[in-house]
Design an enzyme around this catalytic site. Sequence first.
Site, PDB file in Angstrom:
ATOM      1  N   SER A  73       0.805  -1.234   0.000  1.00 40.88           N
ATOM      2  CA  SER A  73       0.000   0.000   0.000  1.00 40.88           C
ATOM      3  C   SER A  73       0.830   1.271   0.000  1.00 40.88           C
ATOM      4  O   SER A  73       0.320   2.334   0.356  1.00 40.88           O
ATOM      5  CB  SER A  73      -0.940   0.010   1.214  1.00 40.88           C
ATOM      6  N   CYS A  74       2.099   1.215  -0.411  1.00 41.22           N
ATOM      7  CA  CYS A  74       2.895   2.449  -0.367  1.00 41.22           C
ATOM      8  C   CYS A  74       2.342   3.492  -1.336  1.00 41.22           C
ATOM      9  O   CYS A  74       2.405   4.691  -1.056  1.00 41.22           O
ATOM     10  CB  CYS A  74       4.366   2.177  -0.628  1.00 41.22           C
TER      11      CYS A  74
END
Length: 233
Positions: A73-74
């Site tokens: 989820s960066c």
Amino acid sequence: MTELGSQAAVSLRNSKSLRMISLPQASLYYLIYPLALVLTSAIVQSPVSASEPVRSLLEMRRDNVVIQEWDLSCGAAALTTLLNQEFSDPITEQSVATALMQRPEYIANPELVSIREGFSLLDLKRLVDARGYHGVGLGRMTVADLERRAPVLVPINSRGYNHFVVFRGRVGDRVLLADPAWGNRTLTVQQFERAWIEYPRIGHVGFVVETGANGLIPTGGLNPELSDFFTFN
């Protein structure tokens, strides 16, 4: 610097694991350099009130940065940082990730996110456009271009894994990044240029969010101060 069309948008993947992009221990130089910057900043600013709470290095490092909650989820966390701080948009990382997962291809095959090692730059553009902003992908960028357009979401490669960060600015030979896996992070310009992913035909790319139909205007919340350049590599 050129604007990328939708068809030219590149799938930029997040890192597989936060552990895979751990940073090396700071050298003595990087221990002294940040502290010198903080002391210099303190001299030119007004004295701190005795009642002002003391913050830890961890708190300062994570100030104004959304730290990613999941391995892939960066991209969602970096975009959330940009929208929260630059447009005072209260959207959360979970909301961004959930909205990105509503794409028909991900609903049909949820494992596709893992196979692709995260969301694409085009996914992020579709989300911000649907939210009333104007997302712009830019190619053939230089560090000078990033300075003019900051904050800019950029893909870097850290220890063999692709990762999204937000370029905040530059002071001297150092750049400041809002890194969802670490917090506020500084690199030398040379280190950053080596990490910044370069793609065939379109070179170094970046993604900016501009005012759109929602009328929200950038507040400059990610504009760096000298004291922000205190973090260790």
